[in-house]
Write a protein that holds these residues in place. Structure first.
Motif, mmCIF file in Angstrom:
data_model
loop_
_atom_site.group_PDB
_atom_site.id
_atom_site.type_symbol
_atom_site.label_atom_id
_atom_site.label_comp_id
_atom_site.label_asym_id
_atom_site.label_seq_id
_atom_site.Cartn_x
_atom_site.Cartn_y
_atom_site.Cartn_z
ATOM 1 N N THR A 70 -2.989 -11.846 2.290
ATOM 2 C CA THR A 70 -3.646 -11.303 1.110
ATOM 3 C C THR A 70 -3.962 -9.828 1.349
ATOM 4 O OG1 THR A 70 -5.826 -11.947 1.919
ATOM 5 C CG2 THR A 70 -4.672 -13.508 0.495
ATOM 6 N N TYR A 71 -4.009 -9.075 0.266
ATOM 7 C CA TYR A 71 -4.405 -7.676 0.383
ATOM 8 C C TYR A 71 -5.049 -7.257 -0.923
ATOM 9 C CZ TYR A 71 -1.289 -5.228 -2.844
ATOM 10 O OH TYR A 71 -0.698 -4.734 -3.982
ATOM 11 N N CYS A 72 -5.780 -6.161 -0.885
ATOM 12 C CA CYS A 72 -6.280 -5.539 -2.101
ATOM 13 C C CYS A 72 -6.436 -4.052 -1.826
ATOM 14 C CB CYS A 72 -7.612 -6.150 -2.546
ATOM 15 S SG CYS A 72 -8.042 -5.660 -4.248
ATOM 16 N N SER A 73 -6.121 -3.244 -2.805
ATOM 17 C CA SER A 73 -6.171 -1.790 -2.628
ATOM 18 C C SER A 73 -7.508 -1.194 -3.051
ATOM 19 C CB SER A 73 -5.042 -1.125 -3.432
ATOM 20 O OG SER A 73 -5.147 -1.458 -4.803
ATOM 21 N N CYS A 74 -8.455 -2.044 -3.457
ATOM 22 C CA CYS A 74 -9.739 -1.507 -3.889
ATOM 23 C C CYS A 74 -10.569 -1.075 -2.683
ATOM 24 C CB CYS A 74 -10.516 -2.538 -4.714
ATOM 25 S SG CYS A 74 -11.305 -3.840 -3.752
ATOM 26 N N LEU A 88 0.075 -9.980 -0.762
ATOM 27 C CA LEU A 88 0.044 -10.653 -2.058
ATOM 28 C C LEU A 88 -1.364 -10.597 -2.652
ATOM 29 C CD1 LEU A 88 2.100 -13.942 -1.479
ATOM 30 C CD2 LEU A 88 2.682 -12.110 -3.070
ATOM 31 N N ARG A 89 -1.427 -10.472 -3.974
ATOM 32 C CA ARG A 89 -2.689 -10.577 -4.694
ATOM 33 C C ARG A 89 -2.373 -10.984 -6.125
ATOM 34 N NH1 ARG A 89 -4.961 -4.451 -5.992
ATOM 35 N NH2 ARG A 89 -3.131 -3.695 -7.127
ATOM 36 N N GLY A 90 -3.410 -11.405 -6.872
ATOM 37 C CA GLY A 90 -3.184 -11.787 -8.263
ATOM 38 C C GLY A 90 -4.483 -12.117 -8.962
ATOM 39 N N TYR A 91 -4.457 -12.057 -10.284
ATOM 40 C CA TYR A 91 -5.615 -12.476 -11.068
ATOM 41 C C TYR A 91 -5.169 -12.891 -12.463
ATOM 42 C CZ TYR A 91 -5.980 -8.211 -13.967
ATOM 43 O OH TYR A 91 -5.753 -7.201 -14.859
ATOM 44 N N TYR A 116 3.346 -8.017 -5.140
ATOM 45 C CA TYR A 116 3.781 -8.140 -3.747
ATOM 46 C C TYR A 116 3.975 -6.732 -3.209
ATOM 47 C CZ TYR A 116 7.056 -8.932 0.157
ATOM 48 O OH TYR A 116 7.688 -8.941 1.373
ATOM 49 N N GLN A 117 3.314 -6.425 -2.108
ATOM 50 C CA GLN A 117 3.451 -5.113 -1.489
ATOM 51 C C GLN A 117 4.135 -5.247 -0.147
ATOM 52 O OE1 GLN A 117 0.531 -1.773 -1.894
ATOM 53 N NE2 GLN A 117 0.053 -2.285 0.220
ATOM 54 N N VAL A 118 5.213 -4.495 0.034
ATOM 55 C CA VAL A 118 5.952 -4.514 1.293
ATOM 56 C C VAL A 118 5.003 -4.122 2.433
ATOM 57 C CG1 VAL A 118 7.875 -3.441 2.550
ATOM 58 C CG2 VAL A 118 8.112 -3.942 0.094
ATOM 59 N N THR A 159 -6.836 -18.514 -0.661
ATOM 60 C CA THR A 159 -7.785 -17.399 -0.700
ATOM 61 C C THR A 159 -7.746 -16.701 -2.052
ATOM 62 O OG1 THR A 159 -7.623 -17.025 1.687
ATOM 63 C CG2 THR A 159 -8.404 -15.195 0.344
ATOM 64 N N ILE A 160 -6.548 -16.443 -2.566
ATOM 65 C CA ILE A 160 -6.404 -15.750 -3.847
ATOM 66 C C ILE A 160 -7.038 -16.553 -4.980
ATOM 67 C CG2 ILE A 160 -4.721 -15.001 -5.583
ATOM 68 C CD1 ILE A 160 -2.857 -14.267 -3.250
ATOM 69 N N LEU A 161 -6.799 -17.864 -4.990
ATOM 70 C CA LEU A 161 -7.292 -18.695 -6.093
ATOM 71 C C LEU A 161 -8.777 -19.030 -5.960
ATOM 72 C CD1 LEU A 161 -4.314 -21.191 -6.573
ATOM 73 C CD2 LEU A 161 -4.719 -18.983 -7.659
ATOM 74 N N SER A 162 -9.267 -19.195 -4.741
ATOM 75 C CA SER A 162 -10.659 -19.606 -4.558
ATOM 76 C C SER A 162 -11.648 -18.459 -4.701
ATOM 77 C CB SER A 162 -10.837 -20.274 -3.192
ATOM 78 O OG SER A 162 -10.531 -19.375 -2.137
ATOM 79 N N ARG A 163 -11.147 -17.221 -4.765
ATOM 80 C CA ARG A 163 -12.037 -16.075 -4.961
ATOM 81 C C ARG A 163 -12.663 -16.073 -6.349
ATOM 82 N NH1 ARG A 163 -8.144 -11.481 -2.208
ATOM 83 N NH2 ARG A 163 -9.076 -11.493 -0.122
#
Length: 322
Positions: free
Chosen positions: A267-271, A102-105, A96-98, A44-48
């Motif tokens: 996966t997560y995102c804070s936006c 997980l997220r990344g770019y 990494y958020q407890v 999911t993270i990479l295919s976005r």
């Protein structure tokens, strides 16, 4: 994982097959470690994003490494891994958020990435010279802790090894693997999906060890455990049909390995629209005008690739009323 088959069966019932971190300890060698297996989460993270394959592999390594290191947090907070370089990929971020987000770019030059090529040896060339930082953020009320080491054409694994050797003085072994996996009839509709995996093994400190091993015996224990860890193959870390506890037993059963409770990953995102709007209101009127294109303002989240549309008139009216 334990010596009794009944204990192993109980562990297997609670360990998920994918998207997890599995902490473990090998008592005979006085080492601890973590095993990470990533399927849908890393895909999911990479295919976005429409990343070139080498960039996706590099970011996949960063996400797996972030999971391995971030899982050491025992409190609410965030672990952030960042590489800033003069290479084709000039910025790589994963966090990494407890308890398991997980997220990344990645930010990169398409022309320079294409010039590097596609082979595995090209991954370190993507980074170039710069610095590798690991940050622990416990929230706004506490001070951040950050460790930084130079990045000199190394892989992420080598950079992390340098950090633990120089800053923590803790013998550490890390192995990462990222690849596309073919699966016909995959729910995503894409037969080729990304997978990632990683293994981290560390020597216990004297206080955390068991038994009387000292001096040469202690070093011998570590070298033996490291040699066993080095036998792991990429396909073992990536195989969705190989249970993580089975892999640990395969590697360390002679060292009395035992697994702890698995940590599930997602996966997560804070936006959010509200957060983006709050950010936009901080800009001056002149700066805001430069963002307007065809009567609209669009903001794209670098992590999750979500796009938010705003009407400039909303901000203009707010400014006039102030």
């Amino acid at each position: 994982m334990a010596s009794e088959s009944s204990s192993q069966e109980r562990i297997e019932l609670v360990i998920p097959a994918d998207d997890l971190i599995l902490p473990f300890q090998a008592d005979q060698a006085d080492v601890v470690g973590r095993l990470v297996k990533l399927g849908p989460v890393v895909d999911t993270i990479l295919s976005r994003h429409d990343y070139p394959e080498p960039v996706s592999k590099l970011l996949g390594e960063a996400v797996a490494l972030t999971a391995l290191l971030g899982a050491a947090l025992k409190f609410e907070g965030k672990f952030i891994l960042q590489a800033s370089t003069d290479g084709p990929v000039d910025l790589l971020v994963a966090d990494y958020q407890v308890p398991g987000g997980l997220r990344g770019y990645a930010r990169f030059s398409p022309q320079r990435v294409e010039a590097v090529g596609q082979g595995d040896s090209a991954l370190s060339e993507l980074l170039g010279q710069g610095h590798f930082a690991m940050t622990i953020d416990r929230g706004s009320d506490t001070e951040r802790y950050q460790g930084v080491v130079p990045l000199e054409g190394e892989s992420l694994t080598e950079a992390a090894d340098t950090y633990f050797r120089q800053s923590e003085q803790l013998p550490t072994y890390i192995r990462l693997a990222v690849a596309k996996h073919y699966r016909a009839g995959h729910p995503s509709g894409r037969p080729w999906t990304w997978r990632a995996g990683g293994l981290l093994v560390q020597k216990l400190t004297r206080e955390g060890g068991h038994g009387p091993s000292v001096g040469g015996f202690e070093e011998e224990d570590w070298m033996r455990a490291r040699a066993l860890a080095e036998t792991v193959e990429d396909h073992e870390l990536l195989d969705p049909l190989l249970p993580p506890d089975r892999l640990l037993y395969r590697l360390f059963h002679e060292e009395q390995v035992r697994a702890y409770r698995a940590i599930g990953l997602e996966t997560y995102c804070s936006c959010s629209r509200e957060r983006v709007e709050e950010l936009l209101r901080r800009f001056t009127s002149e700066d805001f005008k430069d963002m307007v294109v065809d009567g609209e303002v669009w903001v794209t989240c670098e992590f999750c690739n979500s796009r938010y549309r705003f009407d400039p008139a909303t901000f203009t009216k707010s400014d006039e009323s102030d």
